[in-house]
Enzyme design. Sequence first.
Site, PDB file in Angstrom:
ATOM      1  N   GLY A 107      29.412 -25.676   6.679  1.00  0.00           N
ATOM      2  CA  GLY A 107      30.508 -24.960   6.029  1.00  0.00           C
ATOM      3  C   GLY A 107      30.007 -23.982   4.976  1.00  0.00           C
ATOM      4  CG  ASP A 108      31.417 -23.876   1.750  1.00  0.00           C
ATOM      5  OD1 ASP A 108      32.588 -23.545   1.987  1.00  0.00           O
ATOM      6  OD2 ASP A 108      31.096 -24.954   1.212  1.00  0.00           O
ATOM      7  CE  LYS A 152      33.805 -21.449   7.886  1.00  0.00           C
ATOM      8  NZ  LYS A 152      32.786 -22.069   7.024  1.00  0.00           N
ATOM      9  CE  LYS A 160      30.114  -9.194   4.070  1.00  0.00           C
ATOM     10  NZ  LYS A 160      28.965  -8.547   3.465  1.00  0.00           N
ATOM     11  N   GLY A 176      37.867 -23.263   2.201  1.00  0.00           N
ATOM     12  CA  GLY A 176      37.924 -22.259   1.130  1.00  0.00           C
ATOM     13  C   GLY A 176      37.136 -21.060   1.596  1.00  0.00           C
ATOM     14  CG  HIS A 177      37.731 -19.543   4.844  1.00  0.00           C
ATOM     15  ND1 HIS A 177      38.575 -19.686   5.902  1.00  0.00           N
ATOM     16  CD2 HIS A 177      36.839 -20.568   4.942  1.00  0.00           C
ATOM     17  CE1 HIS A 177      38.233 -20.750   6.608  1.00  0.00           C
ATOM     18  NE2 HIS A 177      37.182 -21.307   6.043  1.00  0.00           N
ATOM     19  NE  ARG A 223      48.929 -42.825  20.286  1.00  0.00           N
ATOM     20  CZ  ARG A 223      48.489 -43.733  21.130  1.00  0.00           C
ATOM     21  NH1 ARG A 223      48.750 -43.624  22.403  1.00  0.00           N
ATOM     22  NH2 ARG A 223      47.797 -44.759  20.706  1.00  0.00           N
ATOM     23  CD  GLN A 241      37.103 -27.523   7.709  1.00  0.00           C
ATOM     24  OE1 GLN A 241      37.733 -27.445   8.743  1.00  0.00           O
ATOM     25  NE2 GLN A 241      37.646 -27.223   6.553  1.00  0.00           N
ATOM     26  CB  THR A 252      36.603 -29.423  -4.523  1.00  0.00           C
ATOM     27  OG1 THR A 252      35.284 -29.142  -4.050  1.00  0.00           O
ATOM     28  CG2 THR A 252      37.453 -29.937  -3.377  1.00  0.00           C
ATOM     29  N   GLY A 284      25.591  -9.141   0.578  1.00  0.00           N
ATOM     30  CA  GLY A 284      26.347  -9.287  -0.658  1.00  0.00           C
ATOM     31  C   GLY A 284      27.783  -9.665  -0.332  1.00  0.00           C
TER      32      GLY A 284
HETATM   33  P1  GDP Z   1      33.274 -19.751   4.058  1.00  0.00           P
HETATM   34  O1  GDP Z   1      33.926 -21.051   3.748  1.00  0.00           O
HETATM   35  O2  GDP Z   1      32.333 -19.826   5.199  1.00  0.00           O
HETATM   36  O3  GDP Z   1      34.266 -18.626   4.201  1.00  0.00           O
HETATM   37  O4  GDP Z   1      32.378 -19.392   2.793  1.00  0.00           O
HETATM   38  P2  GDP Z   1      32.794 -19.510   1.247  1.00  0.00           P
HETATM   39  O5  GDP Z   1      33.691 -18.392   0.903  1.00  0.00           O
HETATM   40  O6  GDP Z   1      33.275 -20.891   0.935  1.00  0.00           O
HETATM   41  O7  GDP Z   1      31.374 -19.395   0.571  1.00  0.00           O
HETATM   42  C1  GDP Z   1      30.558 -18.283   0.782  1.00  0.00           C
HETATM   43  C2  GDP Z   1      30.258 -17.651  -0.578  1.00  0.00           C
HETATM   44  O8  GDP Z   1      29.216 -16.706  -0.437  1.00  0.00           O
HETATM   45  C3  GDP Z   1      31.438 -16.888  -1.157  1.00  0.00           C
HETATM   46  O9  GDP Z   1      31.367 -16.952  -2.565  1.00  0.00           O
HETATM   47  C4  GDP Z   1      31.186 -15.453  -0.682  1.00  0.00           C
HETATM   48  O10 GDP Z   1      31.777 -14.478  -1.547  1.00  0.00           O
HETATM   49  C5  GDP Z   1      29.687 -15.403  -0.762  1.00  0.00           C
HETATM   50  N1  GDP Z   1      29.021 -14.519   0.204  1.00  0.00           N
HETATM   51  C6  GDP Z   1      29.349 -14.252   1.504  1.00  0.00           C
HETATM   52  N2  GDP Z   1      28.403 -13.469   2.070  1.00  0.00           N
HETATM   53  C7  GDP Z   1      27.478 -13.233   1.122  1.00  0.00           C
HETATM   54  C8  GDP Z   1      26.231 -12.520   1.099  1.00  0.00           C
HETATM   55  O11 GDP Z   1      25.788 -11.970   2.094  1.00  0.00           O
HETATM   56  N3  GDP Z   1      25.534 -12.522  -0.071  1.00  0.00           N
HETATM   57  C9  GDP Z   1      25.969 -13.170  -1.182  1.00  0.00           C
HETATM   58  N4  GDP Z   1      25.228 -13.133  -2.279  1.00  0.00           N
HETATM   59  N5  GDP Z   1      27.140 -13.848  -1.196  1.00  0.00           N
HETATM   60  C10 GDP Z   1      27.866 -13.893  -0.061  1.00  0.00           C
HETATM   61  P1  IMO Z   2      34.946 -24.130   4.751  1.00  0.00           P
HETATM   62  O1  IMO Z   2      35.942 -23.749   5.801  1.00  0.00           O
HETATM   63  C1  IMO Z   2      32.287 -27.176   3.135  1.00  0.00           C
HETATM   64  C2  IMO Z   2      33.498 -31.343   3.787  1.00  0.00           C
HETATM   65  C3  IMO Z   2      33.851 -32.149   2.554  1.00  0.00           C
HETATM   66  C4  IMO Z   2      33.424 -33.525   3.009  1.00  0.00           C
HETATM   67  C5  IMO Z   2      33.796 -33.522   4.491  1.00  0.00           C
HETATM   68  C6  IMO Z   2      35.143 -34.192   4.802  1.00  0.00           C
HETATM   69  O2  IMO Z   2      35.202 -23.490   3.434  1.00  0.00           O
HETATM   70  O3  IMO Z   2      33.556 -23.960   5.236  1.00  0.00           O
HETATM   71  P2  IMO Z   2      37.652 -33.411   4.414  1.00  0.00           P
HETATM   72  O4  IMO Z   2      38.434 -33.148   3.155  1.00  0.00           O
HETATM   73  O5  IMO Z   2      37.616 -32.247   5.334  1.00  0.00           O
HETATM   74  O6  IMO Z   2      38.072 -34.670   5.126  1.00  0.00           O
HETATM   75  O7  IMO Z   2      36.144 -33.682   3.912  1.00  0.00           O
HETATM   76  O8  IMO Z   2      33.847 -32.167   4.885  1.00  0.00           O
HETATM   77  N1  IMO Z   2      34.250 -30.071   3.930  1.00  0.00           N
HETATM   78  C7  IMO Z   2      33.722 -28.868   3.701  1.00  0.00           C
HETATM   79  N2  IMO Z   2      32.509 -28.503   3.228  1.00  0.00           N
HETATM   80  N3  IMO Z   2      33.176 -26.225   3.479  1.00  0.00           N
HETATM   81  C8  IMO Z   2      34.383 -26.584   3.973  1.00  0.00           C
HETATM   82  O9  IMO Z   2      35.249 -25.690   4.485  1.00  0.00           O
HETATM   83  C9  IMO Z   2      34.720 -27.943   4.059  1.00  0.00           C
HETATM   84  N4  IMO Z   2      35.816 -28.622   4.473  1.00  0.00           N
HETATM   85  C10 IMO Z   2      35.513 -29.922   4.404  1.00  0.00           C
HETATM   86  O10 IMO Z   2      33.123 -31.702   1.433  1.00  0.00           O
HETATM   87  O11 IMO Z   2      32.019 -33.628   2.940  1.00  0.00           O
HETATM   88 MG    MG Z   3      34.188 -22.344   2.153  1.00  0.00          MG
END
Ligand code: GDP
Ligand code: IMO
Ligand code: MG
Length: 443
Positions: free
Chosen positions: A12-13, A16, A18, A40-41, A144, A224, A301, A415
Amino acid sequence: MANLLVLGTQWGDEGKGKIVDLLTPAFEVVARYQGGHNAGHTVWVRGRKIVLHLIPSGILHAGTLCVIGNGLVIAPAAFFKEIGDLEAQGVAAGPARVAVSRGAHLIMPWHPLAERFSEDRRGEKKIGTTCRGIGPAYEDKAARLGVRAGDLADLGILREKIADAVAAKEPVFRAFGLPALDAEAIYREYAGWAEKLGPYLQDVSELLDERMKRGESVLFEGAQGALLDLDHGTYPYVTSSSSTAGGAATGLGVGPRTIHGVLGITKAYTTRVGSGPFPTELDSDLGRTIATRGDEFGATTGRPRRCGWFDAVAVRYACRVNGVDRIALTKPDVLAGLGDIPVCTGYRYKGRLLKSFPPETWMLAEVVPEYRTLAGWPESLRGAADPGSLPKSFVEYVRVLEDLVEARVAIVSTGVERADTVLLEDELRGIVDLDRVRAAAGK
Ligand code: GDP
Ligand code: IMO
Ligand code: MG
């Protein structure tokens, strides 16, 4: 335009939000297929940060329809809070822009209560969930006992379903000293949502079919990451839905052949939030430096993310499970100036080299990563506009990663802003108009 599925290849994170936002102008529809407001995107537009949780990351582009599939679980209060926040920022998010599947399950008040209890009871072995009620909502779906968004259309049915579910939960809640559940009060709360949510509700499978027959293209958005998938992730340290590519067909009611390509979003290093094994984790000052430079704090979170080196064994596995054919590599700018960069190329378990990522999570917890050290790049990658301007050692890093994970890197993100993007493949210029993006950003 062909339909494209975009998903994360790690925990995750990966960035996606961006990338989905960047690609959206080439699609008429962006459709999410699983998860809930645990996601959290983050999208940055001209210095303004917008974090999306439940609403697809295409919402910032006015011409796009955002679809929430039957594979999601929805907390009505969280949905309307997000809609309200978006509209307060001038982003239209009414029923003309957002469609919600009548088959999506609702997160009910007992779900977060049950989840907090379950996490506390696990103690040291807790999953580290987001405590949004996501897991228990999927549990009720499988049991169910779930209440679906479409049930809001008939208040008699809604009242009966809530009464049945509460009757099933009540004895357990009482036995464990959890708060009493008042079925009638819960019914009144959800009957209140019925009128508000009604205009958003649609038969999403039919809607997508009609749109595709009209020649419109769809971007399927995974939340995720592949390693958090209920089946293919690091079970039990996973989320409770199918975040892998297969989840798109069941989570939206589309046939698998509507997915024409799969783009994996891959961070140039690895992060993880919550518990569970993480072979390349850097529990050190260097790990904390990467976290600070990469602003690695949960978008939902606020929890600090665990950081570590790139794990090619894990990403190769994710590419296989999802049929990833192209990668968008994000955040390599965070590694600039850190010196040489190790990349995990293999795992040893009890001295034996494993052939691939092990399905047994207890084994993963004990593997010893093998590293290949690559030259780093002292230069900042910010502002790089074309592939020719990328530092040589970074280009070599990309080439080695491609070989290790068996997928081509098509996009490099340097970035947080849309314009901080380099396209490595010419054919992408038909999808991402970087000149327009840069002009809009004043670059
Ligand atoms: P997602 O859950 O996959 O959408 O990712 P998140 O938004 O939770 O976390 C990605 C973080 O990296 C966010 O703070 C974005 O603004 C940041 N981000 C995305 N692409 C880049 C990049 O290429 N460089 C940097 N420095 N930050 C980035
Ligand atoms: P995005 O879409 C990172 C993790 C939680 C925990 C596990 C189960 O932003 O990438 P849950 O509440 O889903 O039952 O928690 O999954 N988790 C994530 N970690 N990015 C996420 O979403 C996540 N969504 C859930 O931290 O380990
Ligand atoms: Mg995220």
